[in-house]
Write a protein that holds these residues in place. Structure first.
Motif, short mmCIF file in Angstrom:
data_model
loop_
_atom_site.label_atom_id
_atom_site.label_comp_id
_atom_site.label_asym_id
_atom_site.label_seq_id
_atom_site.Cartn_x
_atom_site.Cartn_y
_atom_site.Cartn_z
N LEU A 169 0.82 -1.21 0.00
CA LEU A 169 0.00 0.00 0.00
C LEU A 169 0.86 1.26 0.00
O LEU A 169 0.58 2.22 -0.73
N LEU A 200 0.98 4.43 -2.79
CA LEU A 200 0.81 5.85 -2.47
C LEU A 200 2.03 6.67 -2.86
O LEU A 200 1.90 7.82 -3.31
N TYR A 237 -8.64 2.20 0.53
CA TYR A 237 -7.84 3.32 0.03
C TYR A 237 -8.25 4.63 0.69
O TYR A 237 -7.40 5.47 1.00
N GLY A 242 -5.28 4.15 3.04
CA GLY A 242 -4.63 4.90 1.97
C GLY A 242 -4.54 6.38 2.29
O GLY A 242 -3.52 7.03 2.05
N ALA A 256 -4.81 9.05 -1.96
CA ALA A 256 -5.61 7.84 -1.81
C ALA A 256 -6.48 7.60 -3.03
O ALA A 256 -6.60 6.48 -3.53
#
Length: 689
Positions: free
Chosen positions: A393, A397, A517, A521, A598
């Motif tokens: 993740l 990003l 997200y 996120g 995000a």
């Protein structure tokens, strides 16, 4: 939060500060309802609690309420809390998990090493009968040292010694990464001396009731401690602190990394701020070897030193006695604990009920043996696959941030190159430290709570002071694994995510990716953006405080930041109480940037395929709802008043509604039109990162 009043203004965290849970008095220790501690409860069936929405309100009218209104209508803040919401619910799970760990350690007579220390510290706190039987006696040696002080030089030395235990000083001291030479440690000295949350509590008439209650509290503790003339001394103490408040920098001023980096040779401190014995102070803190310090709020120093010099020695000694008792109160008998709770939580934050003793005990272990407890916590509750998921993740990003920098229209090529270089050098820490801290030299006894806390403070301070001539430990963590939070360090140029945060409402491995997200996120994006907020942007890829911007780019950045500030300042949170955009700017920029990242990362994850529609909600709509769900919660009015003047984070509704209305995709996703309260014209939407 951007904690400029710590050492180097180097850390920006996700969450606001809350009153210490180690403060309340004892309450019934009823066990929590049985639940599976290995995983957090899910939010709804696909990661979002749709039942908490208020469908009577449109997203264009009030997005925070649209996403969370029904939940908020039903929510009651627990009696032992100043606020409650999604974060707090997850914190309760973390507390229950830590309790399971410490209960197991405390019940194991064969425990060794870190487990034995965790168990012994917890047992010493939970032995309430012994603590009550001792009354004020544990204070005796510390108060005797204060009484023995003959002059201001002795008091300055004692103030330095408080770095190692209970008590306070009119100047703070810390050893931390040097912002302009981040591979080396420096001694940071800052303004201090205030016992209430902010200088406004002394100077603003709206806090007059709290100031009066504070004077009564000072007198109460001095009485319990057996200090002479408690009423007269309390009046003199509050008068002294009021004078200090008048000359202290505001929290907004203290956020400025450039203005707070002021190196001085130790020999020059007496010229900067005569009237205070700096060498005695540093000797008391075991920092006699220091030849250079960084004076943070340097223009306040001579004024505070002058106040110190004119204050009667007996008043200074009474102040030292009070601050010692105040900080020690959570580890003394119930009369001390109750007095502290009544003022610091009930009066200042509106908390009506006392917290169970087991929660305070768990917090004590986390605060003093954090990595010993953290190691046991991770073994029980943080699977290896969670770390791998988080790494993926974060990679998404970072890719999204790089793409946004490349596409910026307001930034010139030279500054873009430096920004991309900084992003490439971001260091990421996930879950827990690679090397656990060694507490073997720390003595913890089952029957000495007060001594345990003092020895733990001295142990931690020795660790800090001893590293002054050592290279910076790049592997050090500033949060423990069970912490529901995350942070960015400017001097290390790193983002850090403790183990406990990778679960609902932030991340649900079985949930909808769009919600994830918007949740985790957005958190990751928030911390990445801190590296490029109004203060983070001042440090380069190596963590050095330096100007890598062209003047034109800096001016364009500031113009957009000013636009964002005006939007926050326009929100009236309570009657007559508004957000201070100068105090909250870093967090505000990070929230806007984090949500944009995000959304971009979610689009990248689709790999060109259309987003599914779930319960009539599009992918983009669900990203925004995931962000809103993270911030759902309520605050008591007294606590809200406190954070509006003391915390660099905006309240929850602002953290949702202001960022989203600056995003084109939000207007498109929910059909927000001119005339809707959430509508912002395209030319007025803030576009920074």
């Amino acid at each position: 939060m951007k904690t400029a009043w710590l050492a180097a203004a180097a850390t920006a965290a996700l969450l606001l500060a809350t009153p210490s849970a180690a403060q309340p008095a004892a309450a019934a220790d009823s066990a929590p309802a049985p639940r599976d501690l290995t995983k957090a409860p899910r939010m709804g069936t696909w990661g979002f609690d749709a039942s908490g929405m208020d469908r009577q309100v449109s997203a264009g009218q009030d997005f925070f309420r649209f996403a969370n209104g029904t939940y908020l209508d039903k929510l009651e803040i627990p009696g032992d809390r100043s606020s409650y919401g999604a974060f707090n619910a997850l914190d309760e799970l973390s507390k229950d998990r830590m309790r399971a760990v410490v209960d197991k350690a405390a019940a194991n007579p064969a425990a060794t090493g870190a487990e034995a220390q965790v168990g012994a510290l917890y047992r010493s706190f939970m032995d309430e009968a012994r603590v009550n039987a001792l009354g004020a006696r544990p204070l005796a040696a510390d108060l005797a040292a204060v009484k023995a002080a003959k002059d201001r030089r002795d008091i300055a030395r004692l103030m330095g010694e408080t770095a190692k235990g209970f008590g306070s000083s009119v100047f703070s001291v810390q050893v931390y990464d040097d912002a302009k030479d981040p591979l080396k440690y420096a001694v940071y000295v800052g303004q201090a001396g205030l016992g209430m949350p902010d200088r406004d509590y002394y100077l603003d008439a709206k806090f007059a009731p709290q100031k009066a209650a504070y004077e009564a509290y000072v007198a109460k503790l001095l009485t319990l401690a057996g200090w002479p003339q408690p009423q007269a001394n309390a009046k003199a103490i509050v008068a002294m602190e009021t004078e200090i408040a008048k000359v202290s920098w505001t929290r907004a001023e203290r956020r400025d990394d450039d203005k707070t980096h002021n190196p001085y040779e130790v020999a020059k401190l007496a010229q900067l701020a005569p009237g205070f014995d700096w060498r005695a102070f540093l000797a008391g803190a075991d920092l006699s070897k220091a030849t250079r310090v960084i004076a943070q709020e340097n223009t306040a120093f001579p004024k505070i030193a002058a106040i110190y010099a004119k204050t009667p020695v007996d008043t200074l000694k009474a102040w030292m006695a009070f601050t010692t008792a105040d900080q020690a109160a959570p580890y003394l008998s119930d009369d001390f604990v109750q007095a502290r709770f009544d003022f610091r939580l009930k009066t200042l934050s509106g908390v009506p009920a006392l917290q169970p003793r087991w929660k305070r005990g768990v917090n004590l272990v986390d605060a003093n043996l954090g990595e010993a407890l953290g190691q046991l916590y991770v073994e029980a509750y943080f699977p290896a696959e969670s770390k791998a998921k988080m790494e993926a993740l974060v990679g998404d990003l970072k890719t999204a941030m790089g793409a946004r920098i490349e596409k910026l229209t307001w930034m010139s090529a030279p500054t873009k190159a430096k920004a991309l270089e900084k992003l490439a050098k971001f260091h990421v820490k996930i879950g827990y430290p690679d090397k656990w801290r060694d507490y073997s030299a720390l003595t913890i006894k089952d029957d000495d709570l007060y001594g345990n806390v003092e020895r733990a403070a001295a142990f931690e301070w020795k660790r800090q002071a001893d590293r002054l001539d050592q290279p910076v430990d790049r592997d050090e963590w500033e949060m423990t694994p069970p912490t529901i939070n995350a942070y960015y360090s400017s001097t290390k140029n790193e983002i850090v995510f403790p183990a406990a945060i990778l679960q609902p409402p932030f991340f649900d491995p079985e949930g909808d990716p769009a919600i994830n997200y918007g949740g985790i996120g957005g958190v990751i994006g928030h911390e990445i953006t801190h590296g490029f907020d109004d203060q983070g942007r001042k440090s380069d890829g190596d963590g050095r405080l330096t100007d890598w911007w062209t003047a034109e780019d800096a001016a364009r950045f500031q113009a957009e930041a000013d636009k964002l500030g005006k939007q926050y300042a326009a929100m009236e949170i309570l009657p007559g109480a508004r957000i201070n955009p100068e105090l909250t700017m870093g967090e505000n920029i990070a929230d806007l940037g984090g949500l944009l990242l995000a959304l971009d990362a979610y689009h990248l994850s689709l790999k060109g395929q259309p987003a599914p529609v779930i319960d009539g909600l599009t992918g983009d709509q669900r990203v925004f709802l995931g962000w809103a769900q993270v911030w759902r919660g309520k605050y008591r009015d007294d606590f809200m008043k406190q954070i509006l003047v003391s915390d660099p984070h905006a309240p929850p509704q602002a953290r949702v509604d202001v960022p989203v209305k600056n995003i084109d995709a939000f207007h498109e996703a929910f059909g927000v039109k001119p005339g809707d309260p959430m509508y912002v014209t395209p030319q007025d939407r803030v576009r920074i990162w």
